[in-house]
Design a protein around this motif. Structure first.
Motif, PDB file in Angstrom:
ATOM      1  N   LYS A  19      20.704  69.021  85.387  1.00  0.00           N
ATOM      2  CA  LYS A  19      19.622  69.817  86.159  1.00  0.00           C
ATOM      3  C   LYS A  19      18.644  68.717  86.800  1.00  0.00           C
ATOM      4  CE  LYS A  19      19.764  73.665  82.522  1.00  0.00           C
ATOM      5  NZ  LYS A  19      18.948  74.365  81.865  1.00  0.00           N
ATOM      6  N   CYS A  20      18.351  69.143  88.057  1.00  0.00           N
ATOM      7  CA  CYS A  20      17.232  68.509  88.689  1.00  0.00           C
ATOM      8  C   CYS A  20      15.785  68.824  88.342  1.00  0.00           C
ATOM      9  CB  CYS A  20      17.412  68.902  90.097  1.00  0.00           C
ATOM     10  SG  CYS A  20      16.210  67.656  90.999  1.00  0.00           S
ATOM     11  N   ILE A  21      15.055  68.315  87.450  1.00  0.00           N
ATOM     12  CA  ILE A  21      13.792  68.406  86.796  1.00  0.00           C
ATOM     13  C   ILE A  21      12.760  67.780  87.739  1.00  0.00           C
ATOM     14  CG2 ILE A  21      12.590  68.198  84.647  1.00  0.00           C
ATOM     15  CD1 ILE A  21      15.091  69.727  84.624  1.00  0.00           C
ATOM     16  N   PRO A  22      11.567  68.329  88.131  1.00  0.00           N
ATOM     17  CA  PRO A  22      10.495  67.736  88.584  1.00  0.00           C
ATOM     18  C   PRO A  22       9.726  67.027  87.626  1.00  0.00           C
ATOM     19  CG  PRO A  22      10.085  70.141  88.559  1.00  0.00           C
ATOM     20  CD  PRO A  22      11.425  69.879  87.964  1.00  0.00           C
ATOM     21  N   TYR A 105      20.065  85.637  92.225  1.00  0.00           N
ATOM     22  CA  TYR A 105      19.130  84.487  91.954  1.00  0.00           C
ATOM     23  C   TYR A 105      19.944  83.294  92.184  1.00  0.00           C
ATOM     24  CZ  TYR A 105      15.454  87.461  90.828  1.00  0.00           C
ATOM     25  OH  TYR A 105      14.095  88.343  90.969  1.00  0.00           O
ATOM     26  N   ASN A 106      21.216  83.559  92.622  1.00  0.00           N
ATOM     27  CA  ASN A 106      22.095  82.343  92.954  1.00  0.00           C
ATOM     28  C   ASN A 106      22.075  81.500  91.692  1.00  0.00           C
ATOM     29  OD1 ASN A 106      24.034  80.647  94.451  1.00  0.00           O
ATOM     30  ND2 ASN A 106      22.408  79.365  95.293  1.00  0.00           N
ATOM     31  N   ILE A 107      22.545  82.061  90.355  1.00  0.00           N
ATOM     32  CA  ILE A 107      22.318  81.242  89.255  1.00  0.00           C
ATOM     33  C   ILE A 107      23.826  80.593  88.993  1.00  0.00           C
ATOM     34  CG2 ILE A 107      22.140  81.293  86.892  1.00  0.00           C
ATOM     35  CD1 ILE A 107      20.487  83.753  87.190  1.00  0.00           C
ATOM     36  N   SER A 108      23.772  79.216  88.641  1.00  0.00           N
ATOM     37  CA  SER A 108      25.023  78.464  88.708  1.00  0.00           C
ATOM     38  C   SER A 108      25.580  78.487  87.135  1.00  0.00           C
ATOM     39  CB  SER A 108      24.894  77.076  89.183  1.00  0.00           C
ATOM     40  OG  SER A 108      24.048  76.194  88.419  1.00  0.00           O
ATOM     41  N   GLU A 109      26.492  78.192  86.824  1.00  0.00           N
ATOM     42  CA  GLU A 109      27.275  78.188  85.355  1.00  0.00           C
ATOM     43  C   GLU A 109      26.347  77.033  84.809  1.00  0.00           C
ATOM     44  OE1 GLU A 109      28.946  80.357  83.915  1.00  0.00           O
ATOM     45  OE2 GLU A 109      29.668  81.510  85.320  1.00  0.00           O
ATOM     46  N   LYS A 110      26.095  75.881  85.318  1.00  0.00           N
ATOM     47  CA  LYS A 110      25.637  74.532  84.902  1.00  0.00           C
ATOM     48  C   LYS A 110      24.237  74.849  84.130  1.00  0.00           C
ATOM     49  CE  LYS A 110      28.065  71.146  87.538  1.00  0.00           C
ATOM     50  NZ  LYS A 110      27.952  70.154  88.347  1.00  0.00           N
ATOM     51  N   LEU A 160       3.841  80.446  84.208  1.00  0.00           N
ATOM     52  CA  LEU A 160       4.894  81.324  83.803  1.00  0.00           C
ATOM     53  C   LEU A 160       4.404  82.685  83.503  1.00  0.00           C
ATOM     54  CD1 LEU A 160       7.230  79.424  81.250  1.00  0.00           C
ATOM     55  CD2 LEU A 160       7.503  79.783  83.683  1.00  0.00           C
ATOM     56  N   PHE A 161       3.071  83.041  83.297  1.00  0.00           N
ATOM     57  CA  PHE A 161       2.290  84.122  83.081  1.00  0.00           C
ATOM     58  C   PHE A 161       2.946  85.332  84.004  1.00  0.00           C
ATOM     59  CE2 PHE A 161      -1.450  87.042  84.006  1.00  0.00           C
ATOM     60  CZ  PHE A 161      -1.398  87.683  82.724  1.00  0.00           C
ATOM     61  N   GLY A 162       3.338  86.520  83.356  1.00  0.00           N
ATOM     62  CA  GLY A 162       3.626  87.783  84.343  1.00  0.00           C
ATOM     63  C   GLY A 162       5.240  87.351  84.901  1.00  0.00           C
ATOM     64  N   LYS A 163       5.801  86.318  84.641  1.00  0.00           N
ATOM     65  CA  LYS A 163       7.034  85.972  85.496  1.00  0.00           C
ATOM     66  C   LYS A 163       8.451  86.672  84.749  1.00  0.00           C
ATOM     67  CE  LYS A 163       6.593  82.166  88.678  1.00  0.00           C
ATOM     68  NZ  LYS A 163       7.085  82.567  89.638  1.00  0.00           N
ATOM     69  N   LEU A 164       9.511  86.763  85.252  1.00  0.00           N
ATOM     70  CA  LEU A 164      10.804  87.244  84.708  1.00  0.00           C
ATOM     71  C   LEU A 164      11.584  85.587  84.478  1.00  0.00           C
ATOM     72  CD1 LEU A 164      12.905  89.480  84.153  1.00  0.00           C
ATOM     73  CD2 LEU A 164      13.807  89.073  86.250  1.00  0.00           C
ATOM     74  N   CYS A 165      11.853  85.708  83.204  1.00  0.00           N
ATOM     75  CA  CYS A 165      12.492  84.527  82.652  1.00  0.00           C
ATOM     76  C   CYS A 165      13.764  84.630  81.973  1.00  0.00           C
ATOM     77  CB  CYS A 165      11.409  83.881  81.760  1.00  0.00           C
ATOM     78  SG  CYS A 165       9.779  82.977  82.661  1.00  0.00           S
ATOM     79  N   GLU A 173      15.342  76.765  75.068  1.00  0.00           N
ATOM     80  CA  GLU A 173      14.867  76.668  76.587  1.00  0.00           C
ATOM     81  C   GLU A 173      14.617  77.670  77.155  1.00  0.00           C
ATOM     82  OE1 GLU A 173      17.489  72.626  77.268  1.00  0.00           O
ATOM     83  OE2 GLU A 173      17.963  74.544  78.142  1.00  0.00           O
ATOM     84  N   ILE A 174      13.392  77.638  78.034  1.00  0.00           N
ATOM     85  CA  ILE A 174      12.900  79.012  78.733  1.00  0.00           C
ATOM     86  C   ILE A 174      12.639  78.520  80.148  1.00  0.00           C
ATOM     87  CG2 ILE A 174      10.410  78.627  78.037  1.00  0.00           C
ATOM     88  CD1 ILE A 174      10.676  81.847  77.580  1.00  0.00           C
ATOM     89  N   TRP A 175      12.944  79.488  81.163  1.00  0.00           N
ATOM     90  CA  TRP A 175      12.579  78.841  82.609  1.00  0.00           C
ATOM     91  C   TRP A 175      12.402  80.315  83.308  1.00  0.00           C
ATOM     92  CZ3 TRP A 175      17.471  78.113  80.318  1.00  0.00           C
ATOM     93  CH2 TRP A 175      18.462  78.753  80.841  1.00  0.00           C
ATOM     94  N   PRO A 176      11.668  80.254  84.460  1.00  0.00           N
ATOM     95  CA  PRO A 176      11.749  81.338  85.444  1.00  0.00           C
ATOM     96  C   PRO A 176      12.931  81.533  86.185  1.00  0.00           C
ATOM     97  CG  PRO A 176      10.397  79.529  86.358  1.00  0.00           C
ATOM     98  CD  PRO A 176      10.846  79.033  85.059  1.00  0.00           C
ATOM     99  N   ILE A 177      13.412  82.764  86.086  1.00  0.00           N
ATOM    100  CA  ILE A 177      14.626  83.018  86.815  1.00  0.00           C
ATOM    101  C   ILE A 177      14.944  82.509  88.366  1.00  0.00           C
ATOM    102  CG2 ILE A 177      14.145  85.249  87.451  1.00  0.00           C
ATOM    103  CD1 ILE A 177      17.123  86.225  86.600  1.00  0.00           C
ATOM    104  N   ASP A 178      13.635  82.680  89.073  1.00  0.00           N
ATOM    105  CA  ASP A 178      13.553  82.213  90.274  1.00  0.00           C
ATOM    106  C   ASP A 178      13.366  80.735  90.668  1.00  0.00           C
ATOM    107  OD1 ASP A 178      11.060  82.527  89.583  1.00  0.00           O
ATOM    108  OD2 ASP A 178      10.362  83.279  91.235  1.00  0.00           O
ATOM    109  N   GLU A 179      12.915  80.089  89.443  1.00  0.00           N
ATOM    110  CA  GLU A 179      12.795  78.411  89.753  1.00  0.00           C
ATOM    111  C   GLU A 179      13.287  77.771  88.431  1.00  0.00           C
ATOM    112  OE1 GLU A 179       8.566  77.637  91.636  1.00  0.00           O
ATOM    113  OE2 GLU A 179       8.190  79.345  90.349  1.00  0.00           O
TER     114      GLU A 179
END
Length: 224
Positions: A19-22, A105-110, A160-165, A173-179
């Motif tokens: 994963k590419c992490i900022p 959302y173009n989600i990859s298996e990785k 993340l407030f109000g976001k679909l995650c 782990e938790i992350w926004p579906i669009d980012e």
């Protein structure tokens, strides 16, 4: 050097587990110079975006209704990949396959590691509490029939407030579906997996018992 699209500060990118992490040099997306509008300091509760189990008003089948980002979607259970849209409200032009969020959302298996689909669920972040020093953020995730769950993650995750995650129960782990690049590890995940959690009497979030009093005080104004 790249610039963060959220706070305007310099960032580097590191690859971890594919994963590419900022990465911010100071460990946080924002600092004390940012306004409340940008850094979501303190406590925030969302009364608009939601995720809950209900019955389709057209056919009566069980569905999940999700409202987020100014729109809404009806999904077929369970809340696990690939998140198929319910047929009564699917306006997709595809004739032979169901429309789903996995493709939207173009989600990859990785992105999903090696977790089983039942260990990956969708939800809305209903509440956040960002520590004054931005060292951690408490999150409340609403996950439809599963109720709500409380987590603590490192640094400022107030955006993340109000976001679909997406919540990965196996890896904590938790992350926004669009980012998906903005991935947060949940504190003490392994410890909590084996510990007996306690339900918040106000919002039904599953919490470590030692955090319940603080959660009630911060999120609901209840002093025990």
């Amino acid at each position: 050097m790249s610039i963060c699209s959220r706070c305007g500060k310099p960032i580097d990118f590191r690859y971890k587990d594919g994963k590419c992490i900022p990465i911010h040099s100071d460990g946080s997306c924002v600092d004390s110079t940012n306004s409340k509008v940008n850094d979501y300091s303190g406590s925030n509760i969302d009364h608009e975006n939601t995720c809950f189990s209900t019955n389709c008003p057209e056919c009566g089948d069980e569905v999940f209704f999700i409202r987020h980002n100014g729109g809404s979607v009806w999904l077929e259970p369970p809340l696990c990949p690939p998140w198929y849209k319910h047929g009564c409200f699917d306006n997709s032009s595809k004739l032979y396959s169901k429309h789903n969020l996995f493709v939207d959302y173009n989600i990859s298996e990785k992105t999903l590691h090696n977790s089983k689909s039942t260990e990956i669920i969708l939800g809305i972040i209903k509440a956040t509490y960002v520590d004054n020093l931005k060292k951690y953020t408490d999150l409340v995730l609403e996950t439809g029939k599963a109720g709500t769950k409380g987590f603590r993650v490192k640094n400022n995750a107030g955006f993340l407030f109000g976001k679909l995650c997406i919540y990965d129960r196996k890896y904590g782990e938790i992350w926004p579906i669009d980012e998906p690049a903005y991935l947060f590890k949940i504190y003490d995940h392994e410890k909590k997996q084996g510990a007996e959690l306690q339900k918040c009497p106000q919002c039904n979030a599953s919490l470590n018992p030692k955090n319940l009093s603080k959660h009630l005080r911060v999120q609901h104004g209840v002093i025990k």
